[in-house]
Design a protein around this motif. Structure first.
Motif, PDB file in Angstrom:
ATOM      1  N   GLN C  36      17.047  23.613 -12.971  1.00  0.00           N
ATOM      2  CA  GLN C  36      16.924  22.833 -11.689  1.00  0.00           C
ATOM      3  C   GLN C  36      18.339  23.840 -10.816  1.00  0.00           C
ATOM      4  O   GLN C  36      19.331  22.972 -10.075  1.00  0.00           O
ATOM      5  CB  GLN C  36      17.206  21.764 -11.147  1.00  0.00           C
ATOM      6  CG  GLN C  36      15.474  20.821 -12.057  1.00  0.00           C
ATOM      7  CD  GLN C  36      15.854  19.320 -12.038  1.00  0.00           C
ATOM      8  OE1 GLN C  36      16.853  18.630 -13.056  1.00  0.00           O
ATOM      9  NE2 GLN C  36      15.757  18.893 -11.074  1.00  0.00           N
ATOM     10  N   TYR C  37      19.211  24.256 -11.954  1.00  0.00           N
ATOM     11  CA  TYR C  37      20.339  24.777 -11.168  1.00  0.00           C
ATOM     12  C   TYR C  37      20.612  26.382 -10.606  1.00  0.00           C
ATOM     13  O   TYR C  37      19.894  26.849 -11.340  1.00  0.00           O
ATOM     14  CB  TYR C  37      22.088  24.678 -12.207  1.00  0.00           C
ATOM     15  CG  TYR C  37      22.052  23.001 -13.027  1.00  0.00           C
ATOM     16  CD1 TYR C  37      23.363  22.604 -11.540  1.00  0.00           C
ATOM     17  CD2 TYR C  37      21.439  22.361 -13.553  1.00  0.00           C
ATOM     18  CE1 TYR C  37      23.942  21.179 -12.212  1.00  0.00           C
ATOM     19  CE2 TYR C  37      21.817  21.053 -13.807  1.00  0.00           C
ATOM     20  CZ  TYR C  37      22.740  20.737 -12.905  1.00  0.00           C
ATOM     21  OH  TYR C  37      23.701  19.504 -13.700  1.00  0.00           O
ATOM     22  N   ILE C  65      21.731  21.725  -7.026  1.00  0.00           N
ATOM     23  CA  ILE C  65      21.004  21.197  -7.629  1.00  0.00           C
ATOM     24  C   ILE C  65      19.505  21.590  -7.103  1.00  0.00           C
ATOM     25  O   ILE C  65      19.659  21.476  -5.566  1.00  0.00           O
ATOM     26  CB  ILE C  65      20.757  19.887  -8.205  1.00  0.00           C
ATOM     27  CG1 ILE C  65      22.661  19.752  -9.253  1.00  0.00           C
ATOM     28  CG2 ILE C  65      19.724  19.819  -9.759  1.00  0.00           C
ATOM     29  CD1 ILE C  65      22.405  18.182 -10.265  1.00  0.00           C
ATOM     30  N   ILE C  89      17.695  21.071  -1.612  1.00  0.00           N
ATOM     31  CA  ILE C  89      18.970  21.291  -2.055  1.00  0.00           C
ATOM     32  C   ILE C  89      19.194  19.545  -1.920  1.00  0.00           C
ATOM     33  O   ILE C  89      19.779  19.621  -1.185  1.00  0.00           O
ATOM     34  CB  ILE C  89      19.972  21.990  -1.405  1.00  0.00           C
ATOM     35  CG1 ILE C  89      19.394  23.483  -2.004  1.00  0.00           C
ATOM     36  CG2 ILE C  89      21.428  21.666  -2.658  1.00  0.00           C
ATOM     37  CD1 ILE C  89      20.648  24.538  -1.270  1.00  0.00           C
ATOM     38  N   LEU C  90      19.906  19.249  -3.557  1.00  0.00           N
ATOM     39  CA  LEU C  90      19.955  17.693  -3.795  1.00  0.00           C
ATOM     40  C   LEU C  90      21.525  17.650  -3.743  1.00  0.00           C
ATOM     41  O   LEU C  90      22.195  16.793  -2.871  1.00  0.00           O
ATOM     42  CB  LEU C  90      19.676  16.745  -5.165  1.00  0.00           C
ATOM     43  CG  LEU C  90      17.823  17.305  -5.218  1.00  0.00           C
ATOM     44  CD1 LEU C  90      17.071  17.394  -6.679  1.00  0.00           C
ATOM     45  CD2 LEU C  90      16.793  16.824  -4.056  1.00  0.00           C
TER      46      LEU C  90
END
Lengths: 95, 95, 95, 95, 95, 95, 95
Positions: C36-37, C65, C89-90
Motif C-alpha cells: 500500500q506504500y 499509504i 491518500i491516508l
C-alpha cells in the motif's frame, strides 16, 4: 469511566420496561422484542451538518425513541450502551 | 518512522485489553472478537466537510471507540495500525 | 515525458520494498501481496470540493499509504504509475 | 462539421499509438487492449460544480489519460470520438 | 399544441439521418440502431443546480448529441418527442 | 374537501383522453396504457432545494406531462389523484 | 405522557375512517388496506435542510396524507403512533 460521544452522537442505555398485558401478566422487558425506548446517558457537542452547526436537542436523562436500525452497541465494563447520531432519535417522551 | 495522517484521518492502535470473565478466567484480548477500543496515535490537521472546516476533537493518547466496519489496517515495520476518519470515531473513553 | 495530474489528483509510483522476515529471509516486494506504500511523483493543482478550494497536502518525494481500492494504473513508456485523488491518500510516512 | 461540447465536457479522439515491445516487435494500437490515451479535440465552456464555476484545465491538442469506464462514444461522419467530463480526465501527458 | 418544458429540460425530436455505407448502400435511419442525434424543439427556462442558476446553452433548432440512456419519450398527437435535462446533452453539432 | 399539497408538490388528476387511431377507431383512455398526461388540480407553496427557494412553474388548470414512475396515487372520496413533486413534471402542454 | 418529535418530525395517529361501499355496506377502517390518512398529533421544531431552516407547514389537528413507505410505528402505552419526517407528508386535507 464514561463515554464522551463525538459530534452529534448520543450515548443511550436501553430502558428495561415492565409492561402489563391485557390479561394482567407482567412481561419483563427482556422477554419481548427489542424496545425502541432508551435513556440518554451522554450527549456530544453537536456537529456541522450541510455547513450549518446543528445544536443538540436532547439532554442526559431524557427518555427517547430511536430508529431501531440505527446505532452501534458498545460495552464499557459490564454495561451495554448504544451510540446513535441525534438524527436517529425520533422523539423525546415527555411526562 | 511514523504515520502522519491527511485531512480528518486519525491513526489508531488497537488496545489489547485483558478482561476478567464473571467466573474469574482472564481472557487476553486476542482470544476474543475484535475489540472496538483503540488508542489514538496520530491526528490529521482536520478537513473541510460540506464547505466548513471541521476541527479535530480527539488527540494522541485518547482511548476511543470506533465503528468496526471503518478504517484501513496498515503495517509500519512490525506494528499494525488502523487509519480511520474522525467521523468513524464514536466516543472517547474518559476516566 | 511526464504525467501532469488534473485537479486534486496525485501520480504515485509503487515502492518496491525489500523486507526481512523474522527468520531472516529477504522477500522482494513482488513476491508478496500488493504493498500500500507508494512514492509521490507528481501533484495536481488542487480542486474545489463542496465549494471550497482544498490545498494539496502532499508533495513530490513523499512516501504515502493509499487506499488499495483506489486509483487507476497507467503506463507511460516502460513505467507504471497509479493516479489517485488526494482524498485516497491516508497518511504520509515521516522519518 | 464539428462537436461543440456542453458544460465541462471534452471531446476526445483516441490516439493510435505504435509501441515497440521489448523483443522489438511493433504492435499497432488496434491489436492491443483499448488505450487510455486520447487527444483533446474540443473543450466545453466549463460548468458550475457544487455552486462554484470550475475552469477548464485542458485545451485542444493536449494528450490526456482518461478513466476508461467514462465517456460516451459518438460518431460524426466517419470519425469516432469520446465525450467525457473533465473530471474523468486523470492527467495530461507533458513532453 | 406544443410542449413547454419545465426547469432545465429540453424537448428533442430525433433526426432521421440517411447514411451511406462504405459499399454505397443507403440505410434509412430506422433500419439502424437508435441514433443519438436529435434536434432541439423547445427549451425550458433553466434551473437552479446546487444553489446556482444554470443558464440554458442550447436553443431551438440546434442539432445535439444526447446520452442515450436519458430522457422520457412522449407523444403529442402523431409526433414523438424526447424530453431530457440539459445535463444529458453532450454536445451541439456545429457546421 | 380538497388536498392542499406541501412544499413543491402538485396534485394531478389524470386526463381521460379519447384518441382516434389511424384506421379511425376511437379508443377511450382506459383501454390503453396509462397516459402520462394529467391536469393540475392544486399546487404547493414551493420548497427550498439546495438552499434556494424554487418557485412553482405550474398552476391549477395546466395540462402537464409527468414522469410515469413518479408520484403517489391517493383517493379522496370517489376521486383519484396523483401527488407528484414539481421536479417530476416534464412539460406543460400549451395550445 | 406524550411524544415530542425532534427536528422536522411529526407524530401521526392513523385515522380510522368508516366508509360506505357503493352497495351500501359499511367497512370499518381495520378491514381494509392500511389507509394513508392520519391526524397530526405533535409537530417538531423544524430542521435545517441543505443549510436552510425549513419551517413546519403542518400543525396538530391537521388531517394529512403521508407516503405509505415512510415513518416508524411506535407504541406509547396502549396507543400506536407513526413518526414521519415532514417531507414524507404529501398533502393536508382541507374542508
Amino acid at each position: 469511566m464514561k463515554l464522551v460521544p463525538l459530534g452529534d452522537r448520543v450515548v443511550l442505555k436501553q430502558s428495561v420496561a415492565e409492561e402489563t398485558t391485557k390479561s394482567g401478566i407482567v412481561l419483563p422487558g427482556q422477554a419481548k422484542e427489542k424496545p425502541q425506548y432508551a435513556d440518554v446517558v451522554e450527549v456530544g457537542p453537536g456537529a456541522v451538518v450541510d455547513g450549518v452547526k446543528v445544536p443538540m436537542e436532547v439532554k442526559a436523562g431524557d427518555r427517547v425513541i430511536y430508529s431501531k436500525y440505527a446505532g452501534t452497541e458498545v460495552k464499557l465494563g459490564d454495561d451495554e450502551y448504544i451510540i446513535v447520531k441525534q438524527s436517529d432519535i425520533l422523539a423525546v417522551v415527555s411526562e
